[in-house]
Design an enzyme around this catalytic site. Structure first.
Site, PDB file in Angstrom:
ATOM      1  CE  LYS A 110      -7.913 -10.992  -3.260  1.00 31.66           C
ATOM      2  NZ  LYS A 110      -7.572 -10.523  -1.936  1.00 31.66           N
TER       3      LYS A 110
ATOM      4  CE  LYS B 261      -4.430  -1.629   1.465  1.00 31.88           C
ATOM      5  NZ  LYS B 261      -5.549  -1.558   2.403  1.00 31.88           N
TER       6      LYS B 261
ATOM      7  CE  LYS C  53     -13.610  -4.239  -1.701  1.00 27.45           C
ATOM      8  NZ  LYS C  53     -13.457  -3.635  -0.386  1.00 27.45           N
TER       9      LYS C  53
END
Ligand code: TRP
Length: 336
Positions: free
Chosen positions: A199, A117, A202
């Site tokens: 993966k 992040k 979103k």
């Protein structure tokens, strides 16, 4: 343990739209466990965690409510269990501060999610991003949680939670229950429909890569039709065919069939038929959720009631742990 039941804690962020991957990797497992009477479940909308990234206030508020409603629409029982907002229970933040003082900079800097992040948000590497796992530890430990259903990406955070709890217990005696991870049977990892080695996310820029839980039936069918596969037109469950493998995983998860059963069902059939079948199977799960969401959105008083009752309930249990912790570490007792 609570009333002879194991305590289960789970949380999801209200940022972004929930995907089929979130549903299968997390929500579906929670629902199965919630319906199992041997667990007392706390299902939290972790809105404080969302603040590590800059949010639009109106949007955050709206998403948090949508997520809470979605929990219910998807099948979590808000009477038997506790569905609530993290920000409505101040114990999360209070315990988090205390646990910060039992957590080392070194161990936090080893968290892979922090590394990822901070690389992604290089312009806003705030302290909240760094101590995110401590708030998560507080979420879990506040309820004397026995089990936490987690996806592979959150396992490291559960490990640090256990380390912090053991460290604290080592000094003050058995204050916290040491939580165990619960890894679901199926659908642990749903991949992108466009790049099946990644993966499902979103925030994928390619809209065809991700099925959102609120996608309408036509959109779902269209996205599955466009799913990336391979050219040998054989429905076989193998790592060499990541696209087909992912579609089999999705189909297995929604129909509760094994990969072998799916292979046999589609033996001799083409990809076109298979993709359509996967889309229809997914719609058979999503459409009832949409209907329930629609009903819930019209019943403001019902949702408000749930928010109120469940935050009272969560506050009650959270305060019990918090007072115990405060006493152990030597904070002055309250005068009544
Ligand atoms: N960090 C989790 C995630 O990003 C969300 C979360 C916050 C959570 N607190 C939790 C999950 C406690 C399980 C238990 O997915």
């Amino acid at each position: 343990m609570l009333d002879g039941k194991k305590v289960l804690f789970s949380g999801m962020q209200a940022t972004g739209n929930i995907t089929l991957g979130n549903y299968m990797g997390a929500l579906k497992n929670w629902i199965d466990l919630n319906n199992d009477d041997s667990y007392q479940c706390f299902n939290c909308v972790v809105d404080l965690h969302s603040l590590t990234v800059r949010q639009d206030p109106a949007e955050l508020r709206k998403r948090a409510r949508t997520l809470l409603s979605l929990y219910i629409a998807a099948g979590l029982d808000p009477v038997k269990n506790c569905i609530y907002y993290q920000s409505h229970v101040s114990g999360h933040a209070e315990l988090s501060w205390i646990l910060n003082c039992f957590t080392y900079m070194g161990e936090l800097s080893r968290m892979t999610q922090f590394k990822d992040k901070s690389a992604k948000h290089a312009d806003n590497i705030n302290a909240g991003l760094f101590t995110y796992p401590v708030l998560m530890a507080a979420d879990i430990l506040l309820f004397q949680t026995d089990v936490v259903p987690v996806g592979a990406d959150q396992k490291q955070h559960l490990e640090i939670t256990r380390d912090i709890a053991e460290r604290f217990n080592g000094v003050y005696g058995d204050v916290f229950t040491i939580p165990e991870p619960y890894i679901g049977k199926v659908g642990a990892k749903i991949m992108s429909l466009q790049e099946p080695d990644k993966k499902m996310s979103k925030s994928d820029e390619n809209v065809n890569a991700t099925i959102y839980l609120m996608d309408d039936p036509d959109t779902v069918i269209r996205k599955f039709k466009r799913a990336v596969t391979d050219s040998d037109n054989e429905i076989r469950y193998t790592d060499e065919k990541p696209g087909i493998k992912n579609l089999i995983d999705i189909y297995s998860a929604v129909t509760n069939k094994t990969a072998g059963e799916v292979e046999r069902e589609f033996d001799g059939k083409g990809y076109g038929d298979f993709k359509l079948a996967v889309g229809e199977a997914v719609n058979s799960v999503l459409v009832p959720i949409h209907q329930r969401m629609d009903e819930l959105s019209k019943d403001k008083a019902y949702i408000d009631g749930i928010i109120k009752e469940n935050s009272d309930k969560a506050n009650y249990f959270a305060t019990k742990t918090l007072r115990k912790v405060q006493k152990k570490i030597g904070l002055p007792e309250r005068v009544r």
